[in-house]
Design a protein around this motif. Structure first.
Motif, PDB file in Angstrom:
ATOM      1  N   TYR A 816       7.763   9.392  -5.490  1.00 48.38           N
ATOM      2  CA  TYR A 816       6.736   8.515  -6.023  1.00 48.38           C
ATOM      3  C   TYR A 816       6.979   7.060  -5.619  1.00 48.38           C
ATOM      4  N   ARG A 817       8.237   6.649  -5.626  1.00 47.25           N
ATOM      5  CA  ARG A 817       8.526   5.279  -5.195  1.00 47.25           C
ATOM      6  C   ARG A 817       8.169   5.096  -3.730  1.00 47.25           C
ATOM      7  N   ARG A 818       8.476   6.105  -2.888  1.00 47.07           N
ATOM      8  CA  ARG A 818       8.173   6.003  -1.465  1.00 47.07           C
ATOM      9  C   ARG A 818       6.660   5.977  -1.232  1.00 47.07           C
ATOM     10  N   ALA A 819       5.926   6.778  -2.008  1.00 45.26           N
ATOM     11  CA  ALA A 819       4.466   6.766  -1.875  1.00 45.26           C
ATOM     12  C   ALA A 819       3.892   5.402  -2.233  1.00 45.26           C
ATOM     13  N   ARG A 820       4.401   4.791  -3.298  1.00 44.46           N
ATOM     14  CA  ARG A 820       3.939   3.464  -3.681  1.00 44.46           C
ATOM     15  C   ARG A 820       4.256   2.442  -2.599  1.00 44.46           C
ATOM     16  N   GLU A 821       5.442   2.503  -1.989  1.00 43.49           N
ATOM     17  CA  GLU A 821       5.800   1.563  -0.931  1.00 43.49           C
ATOM     18  C   GLU A 821       4.873   1.718   0.275  1.00 43.49           C
ATOM     19  N   LEU A 822       4.561   2.958   0.663  1.00 42.46           N
ATOM     20  CA  LEU A 822       3.663   3.172   1.792  1.00 42.46           C
ATOM     21  C   LEU A 822       2.268   2.618   1.508  1.00 42.46           C
ATOM     22  N   LEU A 823       1.774   2.834   0.279  1.00 42.78           N
ATOM     23  CA  LEU A 823       0.452   2.334  -0.076  1.00 42.78           C
ATOM     24  C   LEU A 823       0.421   0.810  -0.063  1.00 42.78           C
ATOM     25  N   ASP A 824       1.473   0.157  -0.563  1.00 48.50           N
ATOM     26  CA  ASP A 824       1.534  -1.306  -0.534  1.00 48.50           C
ATOM     27  C   ASP A 824       1.589  -1.823   0.895  1.00 48.50           C
ATOM     28  N   GLU A 825       2.304  -1.129   1.767  1.00 49.30           N
ATOM     29  CA  GLU A 825       2.392  -1.561   3.161  1.00 49.30           C
ATOM     30  C   GLU A 825       1.037  -1.442   3.848  1.00 49.30           C
ATOM     31  N   TYR A 842      -9.017   1.762  10.787  1.00 47.10           N
ATOM     32  CA  TYR A 842      -8.159   2.908  10.456  1.00 47.10           C
ATOM     33  C   TYR A 842      -7.447   2.684   9.118  1.00 47.10           C
ATOM     34  N   LEU A 843      -6.927   1.468   8.904  1.00 44.38           N
ATOM     35  CA  LEU A 843      -6.253   1.168   7.641  1.00 44.38           C
ATOM     36  C   LEU A 843      -7.234   1.236   6.470  1.00 44.38           C
ATOM     37  N   LYS A 844      -8.465   0.807   6.705  1.00 40.56           N
ATOM     38  CA  LYS A 844      -9.470   0.882   5.645  1.00 40.56           C
ATOM     39  C   LYS A 844      -9.762   2.320   5.264  1.00 40.56           C
TER      40      LYS A 844
END
Length: 850
Positions: A816-825, A842-844
């Motif tokens: 879950y922490r890794r998923a949050r970091e990827l979403l913030d990036e 693509y990011l959108k």
């Protein structure tokens, strides 16, 4: 001769007039000094030219404030000023002369008018008083106002006007700027810019105000408006009614304006190229939440309650409030007393880690089996909150609080008495009586083993002791936990015990059929076989559910087990039917088939083939860890016995370790019997001391260290290092036990157990690496075939050739922490304007997807 009245007119005319004038000046000073002070300040500031360096709005605001102050002080003066009368001036002057001659001159003789001598005396007195009038002098006025002006503000105003006279000029008082623009156009370039920034939680884009062609704007509440005016200050001004500001409002001509939209209104930019809009608020709807179905309860009492939450911009938090519905409760037996006060249950709702939170479905998962309200009627109310602080409530739902169900009669009785004890401590005596009645002359199959019976009796004795002395909250919780552990042990039992009881029931039934037993006996034995088989299948089902998270084929296993159970029921029905018809030979053959089916099921559940060397090594290390835990438990009880003799006498302690328990029937070392707090140290005939048992355990660990796989891997070497550390700790524990240092031995044993756990973990990693290498080199042909099926990113296809692999890309505790970091990036990169249009698109799309 001059009469007193004539002397009065000629002598005190001017002293009286001057005294009267002083009295007027005195009263005017006391009444109008605030007005004079304000007037002097209003003159001093313009004379110094301060208005020329101030903003237009401030100048006109100061003018308005000054006018109001002059009106208020003038009104105060007029109200406080009273015009003095002539008599008041005469009384003030007469008060300064001896004998008050003014009053005597105007007095008349009250008695003795008929007596010439008396009249002569009165006339002589008046003549003497009239002669004193020549001494009259004007009375000076009292112009002090210090009592009315304790802070000497009048002097501050006076000093201001003096400074204005000496350092200022009357010419500066003119030239007050005119409020508002003159309509001149700016020289060149854009005259103004503006942006509307919606709140971040809405996810809406920033709007550029010059591009807004409509006269009406729909703006979310809480949006921030930023305006910038270019050119000469004052050429453009702002007029708005959407912020609702009443204090600290900046000048309308400030080059930069920032404010938050709080209400509907109008936004105007006055000046060359100005615009105006009618602003309407886009409402932020409150979130909503509702249950979407009934709750589901797993075999171990874990509740799963589905719910759905919605919000226009997304839910940020949620809670579940669970309160006892005492009105729907059957208040009988142990629940007849009033419950002890307990806080309502509050649990945070589960929210999606990725994706949108505007509309989602989740499950509230928790285990309330040990809560005092388990399986009692409760009211569950869900609440969610959005980023704006608005809350949404679901209608309260009344239901039984899900918890573990106990099917064993004795376990169910123990749990019921535990509930009564947690309901109110005053039930302690009643609970003890019921438990004693349950355990009075128990049947053979009531308790699964002598250990559980001894554990039951120990809990009962302690409860009775606590109840007689007045049970405390801590003692109640201790007894409740012991009752829970006992009930779980009674309910779950052991799968080997269940299999043994089933086999014994099969053998007894087979013997009864061979010797031609009566129908009643055969029916009783058949019922015993049914009960034992159901118990065994329930144990198998529970074991499969516990391994569900580790077994990818758990659904197939459950379905297969259900089919096997149906087959078993049909076979037992067939056996009973054959016996009732007297066809014993066929019944015996069907019973043999039943035994064969159960044996096949046992093999299927146990797995195929022999365990690998690595798995065997891990099992041995786990066994060593349990043995070490048992030794540590025994050392701890011996330490307790030293400081409090008899504290462990007759207690079972529900031992879960090895070779360290009390009152568990057959010990782990194969020695039976009762617990003895000092048996590990002093020993009984044929028993070993704790130090000797620690030495044997260390020797066993050294033997296992020589058979560990994965020597050439980093994880395998780390496992060996951890086990070497465990060996040193065991050696230290052995030496401490030989010196009767139980506290030091316990510390060393704890270090040894931590090292063993680390070694087991490292060994598991080494086995995983070896398995990956083995799978990676299973043949060139197979490898080429698999690589041909991979996608351009090197991923294997899913089941049935579907896109995407079956493996989990994110594993472990930090998923879950890794998923949050990827979403913030992704969000950070999407906000960088220097990236190409294709990458931003693509990011959108990623943000819209997740």
């Amino acid at each position: 001769m001059t009469t007193p009245e004539r002397a009065f007119e000629t002598t005190i005319r001017w002293p009286l007039r001057l005294t009267w004038a002083g009295l007027i000046a005195e009263r005017a000073t006391h009444a109008f000094w605030p007005l004079w002070s304000v007037a002097m300040v209003c003159l001093a500031l313009p004379m110094l030219g301060l208005h020329q360096s101030m903003a237009v709005e401030l100048v006109w605001t100061a003018v308005i404030v000054t006018a109001v102050a002059l009106i208020l002080t003038g009104g105060y003066g007029l109200r406080a000023f009273h015009w003095p009368r002539r008599a008041e001036a005469m009384a003030r002057l007469d008060a300064t002369l001896a004998g008050r001659p003014l009053q005597a001159v105007h007095d008349a003789q009250a008695i003795g008018n008929d007596d010439p001598a008396s009249r002569a005396l009165w006339q002589a007195h008046q003549a003497r008083m009239a002669a004193r009038l020549s001494e009259a002098r004007a009375v000076p006025p009292d112009l002090k106002v210090s009592r009315r002006d304790p802070f000497a503000l009048r002097y501050v105003a006076l000093m201001g006007i003096a400074v204005g006279i000496f350092f200022g000029s009357l010419d500066r008082m003119g030239g007050v700027p005119v409020l508002g623009p003159d309509g001149a156009a700016l020289a060149a370039g854009p005259s103004w810019e503006g942006w509307i920034e919606p709140p971040g939680y809405t996810g809406l884009p920033v709007l550029y105000l010059p591009d807004q062609t409509d006269d009406e704007l729909g703006i979310p509440q809480g949006s921030r408006i930023i305006l910038r005016f270019y050119g000469e200050i004052g050429r453009l001004t702002l007029a708005e009614t959407v912020s609702g500001r009443s204090s600290e409002v900046p000048p309308a001509s400030d080059p930069e304006q920032q404010f938050t939209v709080a209400q509907e209104g109008r936004l105007e930019i006055n000046g060359a190229g100005g615009r105006s809009w009618d602003v309407a608020l886009v409402p932020d709807a409150a979130p909503s939440v509702a249950l979407t179905g009934p709750s589901e309860t797993s075999f171990d009492g874990r509740m799963s309650l589905p719910y759905r939450a919605e919000d226009d911009y997304g839910v940020v938090s949620g809670q579940a409030h669970i309160d006892l519905d005492i009105a729907a409760l059957d208040r009988r037996f142990g629940l007849a007393l009033d419950p002890e006060p307990r806080a309502l249950i509050e649990r945070d709702l589960t929210l999606p880690i990725t994706g949108s939170r505007a509309d989602f479905t989740e499950n509230l998962i928790d285990d309330f089996s040990q809560h005092p309200w388990a399986n009692l009627p409760v009211s569950i109310r869900l609440q969610v909150t959005d980023a704006a602080g608005q809350t949404g409530l679901a209608p309260p739902v009344t239901m039984a609080l899900p918890g573990r169900r106990f099917f064993d009669p004795l376990a169910a009785a123990v749990i019921e008495q535990r509930r009564d004890l947690m309901w109110n401590r005053d039930n302690a005596t009643r609970v003890a009586q019921v438990l004693r009645a349950v355990s009075w002359k128990p049947e053979d199959r009531l308790f699964r083993s002598e250990a559980t019976y001894l554990q039951f009796r120990v809990i009962l004795r302690r409860l009775e002791g606590f109840a007689n002395a007045g049970i405390s909250a801590q003692q109640r919780d201790e007894i409740a936990q012991a009752l829970w552990d006992l009930a779980v042990q009674l309910e779950d039992g052991d799968i080997d015990d269940a299999r043994e009881r089933m086999q014994q029931a099969q053998e007894r039934l087979n013997e009864a059929m061979k010797r031609g037993a009566s129908e009643s006996e055969i029916a009783e034995l058949m019922q015993e076989l049914r009960d034992a088989t159901q118990d065994y299948m329930r144990q198998l089902s529970r074991q499969a559910q516990q391994q569900q998270s580790e077994d990818f084929d758990s659904a197939e296993n459950q379905q297969s087990m259900q089919m096997d159970m149906n087959d078993l029921q049909r076979m037992m029905d067939r056996i009973q039917e054959l016996m009732e018809q007297g066809r014993m030979a066929e019944a015996q053959q069907a019973l043999e088939e039943l035994q064969q089916l159960m044996e096949n099921m046992r093999v299927t559940q146990g797995g195929e083939g022999q365990p690998s060397p690595g798995q065997q090594a891990m099992d041995n290390l786990a066994e060593t860890l349990r043995d070490q835990q048992g030794l540590s438990d025994q050392a701890f009880r011996d330490l307790q016995e030293q400081f409090n003799p008899g504290v462990n006498q007759g207690q079972s302690q529900n031992n879960q370790g090895r070779s360290g328990g009390e009152g568990q029937g057959q010990s782990h070392d194969g020695q039976g019997g009762e617990g003895n707090g000092q048996q590990g140290e002093t020993g009984q005939p044929g028993e070993q001391s704790l130090a000797e048992r620690q030495n044997n355990l260390r020797n066993e660990l050294n033997r296992q260290r020589g058979n560990l796989p994965g020597e050439d891997t980093q994880a395998g070497q780390a496992a060996r290092d951890a086990l070497e550390q465990a060996d040193r700790a065991m050696r230290g524990a052995e030496e401490a036990l030989r010196q009767d240092d139980l506290a030091g031995a316990i510390d060393q044993q704890a270090e040894a157990m931590n090292a063993l756990r680390e070694g087991i973990r490292n060994l598991g990693e080494a086995m995983a690496e070896a398995e990956q290498e083995r799978q990676g080199g299973q043949g060139q042909a197979q490898g080429n075939a698999r690589s041909a099926e991979r996608d351009p990113l090197g991923r294997s296809p899913g089941s049935g050739g579907a896109l995407g692999g079956d493996q989990n890309l994110l594993q472990g505790e930090d998923v879950y922490r890794r998923a949050r970091e990827l979403l913030d990036e992704i969000r950070r990169r999407s906000g960088e304007g220097v990236r190409s249009r294709e990458e931003l698109d693509y990011l959108k799309r990623l943000l819209e997807r997740f």
